[in-house]
Design a protein around this motif. Structure first.
Motif, PDB file in Angstrom:
ATOM      1  N   LEU A   1       0.827  -1.211   0.000  1.00 25.54           N
ATOM      2  CA  LEU A   1       0.000   0.000   0.000  1.00 25.54           C
ATOM      3  C   LEU A   1       0.858   1.257   0.000  1.00 25.54           C
ATOM      4  O   LEU A   1       0.530   2.231  -0.690  1.00 25.54           O
ATOM      5  N   ALA A   2       1.945   1.246   0.759  1.00 24.50           N
ATOM      6  CA  ALA A   2       2.832   2.411   0.797  1.00 24.50           C
ATOM      7  C   ALA A   2       3.444   2.650  -0.581  1.00 24.50           C
ATOM      8  O   ALA A   2       3.506   3.798  -1.055  1.00 24.50           O
ATOM      9  N   ARG A   3       3.874   1.575  -1.247  1.00 26.05           N
ATOM     10  CA  ARG A   3       4.423   1.713  -2.607  1.00 26.05           C
ATOM     11  C   ARG A   3       3.364   2.255  -3.569  1.00 26.05           C
ATOM     12  O   ARG A   3       3.643   3.130  -4.397  1.00 26.05           O
TER      13      ARG A   3
ATOM     14  N   LEU B   1       3.226   5.810  -5.779  1.00 26.55           N
ATOM     15  CA  LEU B   1       2.979   5.864  -7.222  1.00 26.55           C
ATOM     16  C   LEU B   1       1.873   6.835  -7.595  1.00 26.55           C
ATOM     17  O   LEU B   1       1.942   7.504  -8.620  1.00 26.55           O
ATOM     18  N   VAL B   2       0.848   6.906  -6.748  1.00 24.17           N
ATOM     19  CA  VAL B   2      -0.286   7.782  -7.081  1.00 24.17           C
ATOM     20  C   VAL B   2      -0.186   9.152  -6.416  1.00 24.17           C
ATOM     21  O   VAL B   2      -1.075   9.976  -6.565  1.00 24.17           O
ATOM     22  N   GLY B   3       0.904   9.382  -5.678  1.00 22.82           N
ATOM     23  CA  GLY B   3       1.137  10.709  -5.120  1.00 22.82           C
ATOM     24  C   GLY B   3       0.513  10.990  -3.774  1.00 22.82           C
ATOM     25  O   GLY B   3       0.306  12.155  -3.429  1.00 22.82           O
ATOM     26  N   VAL B   4       0.223   9.961  -2.988  1.00 23.44           N
ATOM     27  CA  VAL B   4      -0.297  10.188  -1.637  1.00 23.44           C
ATOM     28  C   VAL B   4       0.856  10.674  -0.770  1.00 23.44           C
ATOM     29  O   VAL B   4       1.932  10.074  -0.738  1.00 23.44           O
ATOM     30  N   GLU B   5       0.629  11.778  -0.069  1.00 23.97           N
ATOM     31  CA  GLU B   5       1.669  12.326   0.796  1.00 23.97           C
ATOM     32  C   GLU B   5       1.893  11.410   1.992  1.00 23.97           C
ATOM     33  O   GLU B   5       0.949  10.852   2.547  1.00 23.97           O
TER      34      GLU B   5
ATOM     35  N   ARG C   1      -0.134  12.240   5.075  1.00 28.35           N
ATOM     36  CA  ARG C   1      -1.564  11.900   4.927  1.00 28.35           C
ATOM     37  C   ARG C   1      -1.777  10.402   5.102  1.00 28.35           C
ATOM     38  O   ARG C   1      -2.736   9.980   5.724  1.00 28.35           O
ATOM     39  N   PHE C   2      -0.854   9.622   4.548  1.00 27.39           N
ATOM     40  CA  PHE C   2      -0.928   8.161   4.679  1.00 27.39           C
ATOM     41  C   PHE C   2      -0.825   7.757   6.151  1.00 27.39           C
ATOM     42  O   PHE C   2      -1.629   6.969   6.649  1.00 27.39           O
TER      43      PHE C   2
ATOM     44  N   HIS D   1      -3.295   6.512  11.760  1.00 24.36           N
ATOM     45  CA  HIS D   1      -3.544   6.970  13.130  1.00 24.36           C
ATOM     46  C   HIS D   1      -5.037   7.094  13.412  1.00 24.36           C
ATOM     47  O   HIS D   1      -5.509   6.704  14.484  1.00 24.36           O
ATOM     48  N   GLN D   2      -5.782   7.634  12.463  1.00 24.03           N
ATOM     49  CA  GLN D   2      -7.224   7.799  12.653  1.00 24.03           C
ATOM     50  C   GLN D   2      -7.908   6.452  12.852  1.00 24.03           C
ATOM     51  O   GLN D   2      -8.769   6.310  13.717  1.00 24.03           O
ATOM     52  N   ILE D   3      -7.527   5.480  12.048  1.00 26.31           N
ATOM     53  CA  ILE D   3      -8.133   4.156  12.168  1.00 26.31           C
ATOM     54  C   ILE D   3      -7.796   3.534  13.518  1.00 26.31           C
ATOM     55  O   ILE D   3      -8.670   3.017  14.217  1.00 26.31           O
ATOM     56  N   TYR D   4      -6.536   3.607  13.914  1.00 24.14           N
ATOM     57  CA  TYR D   4      -6.134   3.029  15.206  1.00 24.14           C
ATOM     58  C   TYR D   4      -6.823   3.741  16.362  1.00 24.14           C
ATOM     59  O   TYR D   4      -7.250   3.095  17.306  1.00 24.14           O
ATOM     60  N   ASP D   5      -6.935   5.055  16.283  1.00 25.65           N
ATOM     61  CA  ASP D   5      -7.597   5.796  17.347  1.00 25.65           C
ATOM     62  C   ASP D   5      -9.066   5.430  17.442  1.00 25.65           C
ATOM     63  O   ASP D   5      -9.597   5.185  18.523  1.00 25.65           O
TER      64      ASP D   5
END
Length: 125
Positions: A96-98, A102-106, A109-110, A115-119
């Motif tokens: 997913l990180a790779r 490739l698609v330009g996710v900062e 933000r990733f 963090h949001q999901i874990y919280d």
């Protein structure tokens, strides 16, 4: 303990298996603890005992449980399963990180999304 979703397209035995797997992986059901009898769980859920038997059989086949003749079904030592699931998760995480790169996710933000999901999930448990 087990709640069935009759709108779910998956078979009931798979839902039962998934819930027991969650309970085992989170430590709610500890090693060597006994699962409810086929008959009692079938009555509790108002479903056919064969459905429970199928779920229990598959859990045993996958190594989550073991059965003792005349005694019932028990939680197996699942540390090896938990470890392999973690390793698979780390592989998916790298993929997913790779893909994000490739698609330009900062990067920030990733990481923030994780963090949001874990919280959120951590507070729900």
């Amino acid at each position: 303990m087990i709640i069935l979703d009759y709108k779910d397209r998956r078979p009931i035995y798979e839902q039962i298996m998934e819930r027991f797997q969650e309970l085992m992986m989170t430590g709610v059901l500890e090693k060597d603890s006994q699962l409810p009898s086929v008959r009692s769980l079938a009555m509790e859920l108002s479903i056919n005992p064969n459905t429970i038997q199928r779920a229990y059989g598959e859990l045993e086949r996958q190594g989550y449980t073991y059965s003792v003749k005349g005694k019932g079904n028990f939680v197996a030592d699942n540390d090896h399963i938990k470890q392999s699931k973690k390793e698979a998760l780390y592989r998916r995480q790298r993929e997913l990180a790779r893909e994000g790169l490739l698609v330009g996710v900062e990067k920030e933000r990733f990481i923030e999304a994780i963090h949001q999901i874990y919280d959120k999930e951590g507070n729900d448990r």
